[in-house]
Design a protein around this motif. Structure first.
Motif, short mmCIF file in Angstrom:
data_model
loop_
_atom_site.label_atom_id
_atom_site.label_comp_id
_atom_site.label_asym_id
_atom_site.label_seq_id
_atom_site.Cartn_x
_atom_site.Cartn_y
_atom_site.Cartn_z
N GLY A 181 -44.53 14.61 -2.31
CA GLY A 181 -44.72 13.20 -1.99
C GLY A 181 -45.48 12.45 -3.04
N VAL A 182 -46.80 12.66 -3.07
CA VAL A 182 -47.66 11.80 -3.87
C VAL A 182 -47.47 12.05 -5.37
CG1 VAL A 182 -50.04 11.17 -4.33
CG2 VAL A 182 -49.33 11.66 -2.02
N ALA A 183 -47.40 13.33 -5.78
CA ALA A 183 -47.33 13.63 -7.21
C ALA A 183 -46.03 13.12 -7.82
CB ALA A 183 -47.45 15.13 -7.42
N THR A 184 -44.92 13.22 -7.05
CA THR A 184 -43.64 12.72 -7.57
C THR A 184 -43.69 11.22 -7.78
OG1 THR A 184 -42.59 14.47 -6.33
CG2 THR A 184 -41.19 12.75 -7.15
N VAL A 185 -44.27 10.51 -6.80
CA VAL A 185 -44.39 9.04 -6.95
C VAL A 185 -45.21 8.70 -8.18
CG1 VAL A 185 -45.40 7.01 -5.90
CG2 VAL A 185 -44.07 8.55 -4.53
N LEU A 186 -46.33 9.41 -8.37
CA LEU A 186 -47.19 9.10 -9.52
C LEU A 186 -46.46 9.39 -10.83
CD1 LEU A 186 -50.73 10.27 -8.42
CD2 LEU A 186 -49.64 8.08 -8.19
N PHE A 187 -45.72 10.52 -10.90
CA PHE A 187 -44.98 10.84 -12.12
C PHE A 187 -43.94 9.79 -12.42
CE2 PHE A 187 -45.97 15.58 -11.70
CZ PHE A 187 -46.96 15.49 -12.65
N VAL A 188 -43.21 9.36 -11.37
CA VAL A 188 -42.14 8.37 -11.60
C VAL A 188 -42.74 7.06 -12.09
CG1 VAL A 188 -40.39 7.00 -10.46
CG2 VAL A 188 -40.51 9.41 -10.02
N VAL A 189 -43.89 6.68 -11.50
CA VAL A 189 -44.53 5.43 -11.95
C VAL A 189 -44.98 5.55 -13.39
CG1 VAL A 189 -46.56 4.01 -11.61
CG2 VAL A 189 -45.19 4.65 -9.68
N ILE A 190 -45.52 6.71 -13.77
CA ILE A 190 -45.99 6.90 -15.15
C ILE A 190 -44.80 6.87 -16.11
CG2 ILE A 190 -47.09 8.53 -16.70
CD1 ILE A 190 -48.84 9.30 -14.34
N ILE A 191 -43.67 7.47 -15.71
CA ILE A 191 -42.48 7.40 -16.57
C ILE A 191 -42.03 5.95 -16.74
CG2 ILE A 191 -40.02 7.95 -16.61
CD1 ILE A 191 -40.67 10.63 -15.56
N GLY A 192 -42.12 5.16 -15.66
CA GLY A 192 -41.76 3.76 -15.78
C GLY A 192 -42.67 2.99 -16.72
N LYS A 193 -43.95 3.44 -16.84
CA LYS A 193 -44.87 2.72 -17.73
C LYS A 193 -44.80 3.24 -19.16
CE LYS A 193 -47.96 1.05 -14.33
NZ LYS A 193 -49.21 0.38 -14.13
N THR A 194 -44.22 4.42 -19.38
CA THR A 194 -44.13 4.95 -20.76
C THR A 194 -42.66 5.15 -21.10
OG1 THR A 194 -44.39 7.17 -19.90
CG2 THR A 194 -46.38 6.06 -20.65
N ARG A 195 -42.35 6.14 -21.93
CA ARG A 195 -40.95 6.39 -22.31
C ARG A 195 -40.30 7.33 -21.31
NH1 ARG A 195 -43.36 7.70 -27.07
NH2 ARG A 195 -42.85 9.83 -26.52
#
Lengths: 136, 76
Positions: free
Chosen positions: B58-72
Motif C-alpha cells: 500500500g503505502v510504499a508503492t504509492v510513495l515510489f510512484v509519486v517519487i517516480i513522477g517527481k524524477t525520471r
C-alpha cells in the motif's frame, strides 16, 4: 489534469471503510491479528487515498496537518506517561495497572487496549505526515 | 505451496532489478510484497501479513510512484 469520475466516486465510497477497518484492527488488536502499528498504517493508507484522489487542500479540511503534528507528538508523550503509570503504582515500566477483564471480550487485557489506540493514532499521523510532505 | 511462493519471489526480485522502466520495477515490488504477505499468512503469522500488505503493497508503492513522477521514469 482532468478529474476522473470513476476514481473520484470509488475513492469517496471506499475511504470511510478503509478508515473503519483501521479502527477495527486497532480496537481488536489484543484479541485477533492486528494491533496498533497495523491499524495505524491502514488508517494512514485511507487518508493517503484521499490525498491522491481528492487533493491535498480539500483533505486538509477534514484532517488538518497542524493537528496531525500535535497528535503525533502528544501520543508519544501519552505513551511514556502510561508506561510510567506502572512505575508509580509500584511496579516496573509498562506494567499493567488497570483491572483485567474477562478474556475474549474487548475490555480485557488491562491497558493494552489503550496502548494500541495510542500507537495506532501515532503511527497513522506519522505516516500521513510523511506522505503529506512528500506529495506537497 | 511455500516453495512455489519462494520461487516466484526470487523471480520477481530478479525482474525488479532487470527492468529499465522504473514503474514496472515498482509494480514488481508491489506484487513481491503481496506474495510475501500471502507467504506470511500461510506460515501462521497473520500479524506480519497484515503489516506487510499495508506497508509494502500500500503505502510504499504509492510513495515510489509519486517519487517516480517527481524524477525520471527511465533508468539509463
Amino acid at each position: 489534469m482532468k478529474e476522473s469520475e470513476i476514481v473520484s466516486l470509488v475513492s469517496r465510497k471506499l475511504a470511510p471503510y478503509i478508515l473503519l477497518f483501521g479502527l477495527y484492527l486497532i480496537s481488536y488488536g489484543h484479541l485477533s491479528p492486528g494491533g496498533g502499528f497495523q491499524g495505524g498504517v491502514v488508517l494512514a493508507s485511507g487518508i493517503i487515498l484521499l490525498y491522491l484522489s481528492r487533493g491535498i487542500a480539500s483533505t486538509g479540511k477534514v484532517f488538518p496537518q497542524e493537528k496531525l503534528v500535535v497528535a503525533e507528538i502528544w501520543m508519544f508523550f501519552l505513551l511514556i506517561l502510561m508506561g510510567s503509570g506502572g512505575l508509580i503504582t509500584g511496579g516496573y515500566f509498562l506494567e499493567n495497572f488497570l483491572p483485567l477483564g474477562k478474556a475474549g471480550e474487548v475490555p480485557s487485557a488491562g491497558f493494552i487496549f489503550f496502548l494500541n489506540i495510542i500507537i495506532g493514532l501515532k503511527v497513522g499521523a506519522g505516516i500521513t505526515l510523511i506522505s503529506f510532505y512528500l506529495l506537497r | 505451496m511455500t516453495e512455489l511462493i519462494l520461487i516466484l519471489l526470487i523471480l520477481l526480485g530478479i525482474l525488479a532489478l532487470q527492468f529499465k522502466d522504473l514503474l514496472n520495477a515498482v509494480i514488481c515490488l508491489a506484487v513481491f510484497s503481496l506474495l510475501s504477505s500471502l507467504l506470511f499468512y500461510y506460515l501462521h503469522a497473520p500479524d506480519v501479513a497484515i503489516a506487510e500488505a499495508a506497508v509494502g503493497a500500500g503505502v510504499a508503492t504509492v510513495l515510489f510512484v509519486v517519487i517516480i513522477g517527481k524524477t525520471r521514469r527511465r533508468e539509463e
